[in-house]
Design an enzyme around this catalytic site. Sequence first.
Site, PDB file in Angstrom:
ATOM      1  N   LYS A   1       5.787  -1.593 -28.667  1.00 49.16           N
ATOM      2  CA  LYS A   1       5.849  -2.697 -28.865  1.00 49.16           C
ATOM      3  C   LYS A   1       4.596  -3.281 -29.148  1.00 49.16           C
ATOM      4  CE  LYS A   1       7.817  -7.371 -27.239  1.00 49.16           C
ATOM      5  NZ  LYS A   1       8.638  -7.865 -26.047  1.00 49.16           N
TER       6      LYS A   1
ATOM      7  N   GLU B   1       1.595   1.364  -4.502  1.00 52.68           N
ATOM      8  CA  GLU B   1       2.004   2.850  -4.113  1.00 52.68           C
ATOM      9  C   GLU B   1       1.104   3.820  -3.203  1.00 52.68           C
ATOM     10  OE1 GLU B   1       4.463   6.258  -6.502  1.00 52.68           O
ATOM     11  OE2 GLU B   1       2.897   5.329  -7.618  1.00 52.68           O
TER      12      GLU B   1
ATOM     13  N   THR C   1       0.109   6.132 -14.010  1.00 54.81           N
ATOM     14  CA  THR C   1      -1.056   5.625 -13.117  1.00 54.81           C
ATOM     15  C   THR C   1      -2.272   5.827 -13.300  1.00 54.81           C
ATOM     16  OG1 THR C   1       0.623   5.344 -11.008  1.00 54.81           O
ATOM     17  CG2 THR C   1      -1.801   5.446 -10.541  1.00 54.81           C
TER      18      THR C   1
END
Length: 468
Positions: A434, A240, A216
């Site tokens: 990736k 959250e 985060t």
Amino acid sequence: MNNPMPEERVPPQNLEAEQNLLGALLIDQDAVLKVIDRLQPESFYLPAHQNIYQAVQNLAAQNKKIDLLTVAEELKQKNALPEGGRAYLADLANTVVTPAHAGEYAEIVERNYVMRSIIEAGHGMASEAYQPDGNPDEIVESAQKMVFELAQRNIKQGFQHLRVPLDIAYDDLTRKSANPEAGGLLTGYDELDQITGGLQNANMIVIAARPSVGKTALALNIAANVALKRSVPVGIFSLEMSQEELATRLLTTDAKLNAHSIKTGNLSTDDQKKLSQSLANLSNAPIYIDDSPNTILQIQTKARRLKIEKDIQLIVVDFLTLITSTAGRQESRYLEVSNWARALKNLAKELNIPVIVIAQLNREVEKHSFGFSSSGENKSSSRGSRPPRMSDLRDSGEIEQVADVVLLIHRLSYQEYDNAGGPEDNTVQLIVAKNRNGPTGKAELVFLKAFTRFERKERTSVPLDVQI
């Protein structure tokens, strides 16, 4: 007093254009090729004209000759000859001035169809809204999706000569060469930007790690860098933390103040000056926060609205598995998370902006990376200490499939987890596991946990195409 009902009006249509277009199709095979992938039977207003065009499509799909006789026979077999039969078809073929204008006729037919579609959508929304069990979120989502599709209907094209995309690509490369910042949004971390070229439009970027490793914090650092240094509008869905908690995080990071000191109010005069300066900086930053419990439909709807109103260029979703499930749906957790991941990727493409999504790694990574036993004793695992992999993404393999970029945070030292204590190494390895349109690699950052802040590590190498 009740308002009078509006008088019934004829939907937008141009029967003359429809007749001339169909007539052109009956006498010129080339005219068929010009419009066959542009219009559908429902594009026509009259049902009879819809049937005729459907017959033309059927013949074209079978690679058969299209003329007055073959279309009439096709309609006869489908029991769909118009009133007037073959004579009506003959009138269509005889009244067309020239088939060379088929493209212009098709444009008129399409424009009226779009206007009718908008009207129909409005009526449909009103009808659904009157239903006592109607779902407002789904109604709005359906309408917005339709409007976006209509707005982008001309973007989808068929074949083009290579010179057209070549010119666009060359201009883009030239612009980036003259000004590197003209490419993707720069994150503020040079090593990372060297590998990815910045955050690219239409890309979904996944940041994944175990709890308390800084995923985060990294996403917020990137968002703040983009908003503060580039004045780029950013939207954050904080599923959250509350808005106040997230604001405190941003203040802590920007001011480089100890988070605990801010929470307890234990600030020196210099600290208070730093805090005031950061407050001024962040207050003017184009950052927009939503901390509501959101379903995927609500996220899509709010993001579209924010794009229209504030022209946001980056979205952060913190985090994927905290998206609220849609009431009444009975799906497995795997399918649910997979659907969310695909929806967020589609949102990035639709708005043509990067979307950062925070995800969790499986607990197995924690065991094998730390090398501790369940009792806390330092112990090598059978697999040994290793960096996280894309296969460690939690809840759904679809995440790694649809993501364009996957960033995995790996702590190079875990002394802080050892009960015996010891010096903590703040070095963090950011693994680009990736990168759909570029190389993979690693960038080393320093994580200042007290400030929830990532900074560049001076001695950093960026090996490319690292095997993960």
